[in-house]
Design an enzyme around this catalytic site. Structure first.
Site, PDB file in Angstrom:
ATOM      1  N   LYS A 145       0.860  -1.187   0.000  1.00  0.00           N
ATOM      2  CA  LYS A 145       0.000   0.000   0.000  1.00  0.00           C
ATOM      3  C   LYS A 145       0.899   1.240   0.000  1.00  0.00           C
ATOM      4  CE  LYS A 145      -3.792   1.958   2.792  1.00  0.00           C
ATOM      5  NZ  LYS A 145      -4.600   1.751   4.018  1.00  0.00           N
ATOM      6  N   SER A 205      -9.601   1.554   3.145  1.00  0.00           N
ATOM      7  CA  SER A 205      -8.794   2.410   2.313  1.00  0.00           C
ATOM      8  C   SER A 205      -7.762   1.669   1.453  1.00  0.00           C
ATOM      9  CB  SER A 205      -8.043   3.431   3.187  1.00  0.00           C
ATOM     10  OG  SER A 205      -7.146   2.770   4.056  1.00  0.00           O
ATOM     11  N   SER A 224      -9.563  -1.195   7.123  1.00  0.00           N
ATOM     12  CA  SER A 224      -9.061  -0.979   5.760  1.00  0.00           C
ATOM     13  C   SER A 224      -8.408  -2.178   5.093  1.00  0.00           C
ATOM     14  CB  SER A 224      -8.062   0.174   5.749  1.00  0.00           C
ATOM     15  OG  SER A 224      -8.780   1.366   5.705  1.00  0.00           O
TER      16      SER A 224
HETATM   17  N1  GLN Z   1     -12.864   3.587   6.843  1.00  0.00           N
HETATM   18  C1  GLN Z   1     -12.179   3.802   8.065  1.00  0.00           C
HETATM   19  C2  GLN Z   1     -11.734   5.233   8.181  1.00  0.00           C
HETATM   20  O1  GLN Z   1     -11.876   5.962   7.244  1.00  0.00           O
HETATM   21  C3  GLN Z   1     -11.044   2.843   8.229  1.00  0.00           C
HETATM   22  C4  GLN Z   1      -9.838   3.256   7.491  1.00  0.00           C
HETATM   23  C5  GLN Z   1      -8.621   2.433   7.790  1.00  0.00           C
HETATM   24  O2  GLN Z   1      -8.705   1.366   8.392  1.00  0.00           O
HETATM   25  N2  GLN Z   1      -7.487   2.976   7.400  1.00  0.00           N
HETATM   26  O3  GLN Z   1     -11.234   5.637   9.185  1.00  0.00           O
END
Ligand code: GLN
Length: 476
Positions: free
Chosen positions: A77, A152, A176
């Site tokens: 990532k 994400s 994410s």
């Molecule tokens: N969707 C969640 C957020 O926006 C989780 C994101 C993540 O785990 N990086 O915080």
């Protein structure tokens, strides 16, 4: 190339016997990347470099000197540092930033002779659930390109699903890794907080952030975890505990006691097919001799607000380092130091990130801290304790990974706040810091994958992976 596999473990013996060479594998994966650029899974592909590295690894394999991941092709990532390579965390504000060091995760992967193929697209600083808040554009779901791959770490999930790499390393702050894994029909592991070093991983919310693993199989997840987990002199929160040999214990499941969080299935927003498949999965576990009870978890409704108060607070401080002086982008319209800060941040961050910095600054402000931030910390402790209480009586907690299957691109364009609901079931393990895995559990009527989530006790990844492997075998 006969006998080629996209999960790594079956490929390992083919590589060892030289029936397949690392070069052939790489060639095919690079071809898939080229053919499916519309998915927008990668932000940088290190094609020349990986070919050179594959030649070295191939020689090592030939000599019987290959490391534990020799020939495994991994994507990172765009939040995981790879020395002398760009790192942008999906943000304009890190334009032209080249990481001067490896993340500990990257260093350990390379030491195990894994091959890094590129950096993958994601929501800016990991903030989002659809990979639509990405400076490099939306990631599409390989199963249905009108839909999102989740977020994400959407690019990391899409890349594994589309056979561009064997495994991806994502980050999971509130889901994410697990949510995109569910949306793309993959295994997604978020280990316990502190199991994997965060050194060299771009910080979003430091008391939640974990590295996570996307793979086609539980076995591949286990192979990677045993290489990257463990203490690290660069990160005091990486816990000093022995790292078990996860792969060797995978095939000996016991009879377990499993708690299903009842409230997660009675939620009106849950897609009916996900409910059905979760109940179906639980039934299979009962038939296999495990005890399954439905358990009431009163604090479920507090998990999401607690999560969003705390992560925004942490993000607002973590992101203060991006000031136009230290890293990446600097506005060319500034004439004073103050303008450098203001204009760089105004131009460098997109809407969602700005919103969160403002919310985070608000909940930390002197007049709000007690009523919001401190209160959320207290609720976090209550949630942790309540989860621990369940895990005193049960080996695992089971719940769906998501409330819906992959949604259409732009579904939340007019109401971005409502996208937060899609994190409802993943934030629980994050708030508590517990290890959790999402596993494929069938498909809905549109043939879109459904995920089921298993949460284990602190640092019991070995047991969690063994149970997950068992579930993987009975659900097929
Ligand atoms: N969707 C969640 C957020 O926006 C989780 C994101 C993540 O785990 N990086 O915080």
């Amino acid at each position: 190339m006969a006998g080629y596999h996209y999960s790594f473990n079956p490929l390992r013996s083919l590589l060892a016997s030289q029936k397949v060479t690392s070069m052939e594998v790489i060639k095919q994966l690079l071809q898939h990347i080229k053919e499916q650029q519309d998915l927008n899974a990668f932000v940088n592909v290190y094609d020349q470099e990986i070919v050179e590295n594959a030649a070295v690894v191939n020689q090592k394999i030939k000599e019987g000197m290959g490391g534990p991941l020799a020939g495994m092709v991994i994507g990172l990532k765009d939040m995981v540092a790879y020395k002398d390579h760009p790192l942008q965390a999906g943000s304009k504000i890190l334009t032209n930033y080249i990481s001067p060091f490896h993340a500990t995760v990257t260093e350990r992967l390379l030491a195990a002779d894994a091959l890094i193929i590129g950096h993958q697209n994601c929501d800016e600083f990991g903030m989002g659930s659809s990979s639509e808040n990405a400076y490099f554009g939306t990631v599409l779901n390989p199963i249905d390109k009108t839909r999102v791959a989740g977020g994400s770490s959407g690019g990391s999930a899409a890349a594994v699903k589309a056979k561009m790499c064997h495994v991806s390393i994502g980050t999971d702050t509130g889901g994410s890794v697990r949510q995109p894994a569910a949306f793309c029909g993959l295994v997604g592991l978020k280990p316990s907080y502190g199991r994997i070093s965060r050194h060299g991983i771009v910080a979003y919310a430091s008391s939640f952030d974990t590295a996570g693993i996307f793979a086609h199989t539980v076995e591949d997840c286990a192979s990677v975890l045993e290489v990257i987990a463990g203490p690290d002199a660069f990160d005091d929160t990486a816990v000093c505990r022995e790292v078990p040999h996860y792969t060797s214990g995978l095939y000996h499941p016991e009879r377990y006691k499993v708690a299903c969080l009842a409230g997660t299935l009675s939620n009106g927003g849950l897609q009916p097919e996900i409910k059905e498949r979760t109940l179906g999965g639980l039934e299979l576990l009962k038939q296999a001799g495990h005890q399954v009870d439905h358990v009431h978890f009163e604090l479920l409704k507090y998990a999401l607000p607690t999560y969003y108060i705390l992560v925004n607070a942490e993000a607002s401080t973590n992101l203060s380092r991006f000031d136009g002086i230290r890293y990446g982008y600097r506005s060319s319209h500034a004439t004073t130091l103050e303008e450098v800060y203001i204009k760089t941040r105004t131009e460098g961050f997109a809407k969602e990130v700005k919103k969160r910095i403002m919310l985070g600054s608000f909940v930390l402000s002197a007049s709000q801290c007690e009523t919001h931030y401190i209160k959320a910390l207290k609720v976090r402790n209550l949630i942790k304790k309540a989860m621990q209480d369940i895990l005193k009586d049960y080996d695992f907690i089971i719940l769906p990974t998501t409330t819906t299957t992959a949604f259409k691109v732009n579904s939340f364009a007019n109401n971005p706040l409502s996208m937060y609901w899609s994190d409802l079931y993943t934030v629980l393990a994050s708030v508590a810091g517990l290890p959790a895995i999402s596993l494929p559990n069938g498909v809905d009527q549109k043939n879109l994958p459904i995920g089921i989530q298993i949460i284990g006790n602190y640092f019991e990844e070995a047991k969690l992976l063994t149970f997950a492997k068992h579930f993987e075998s009975i659900v097929q």
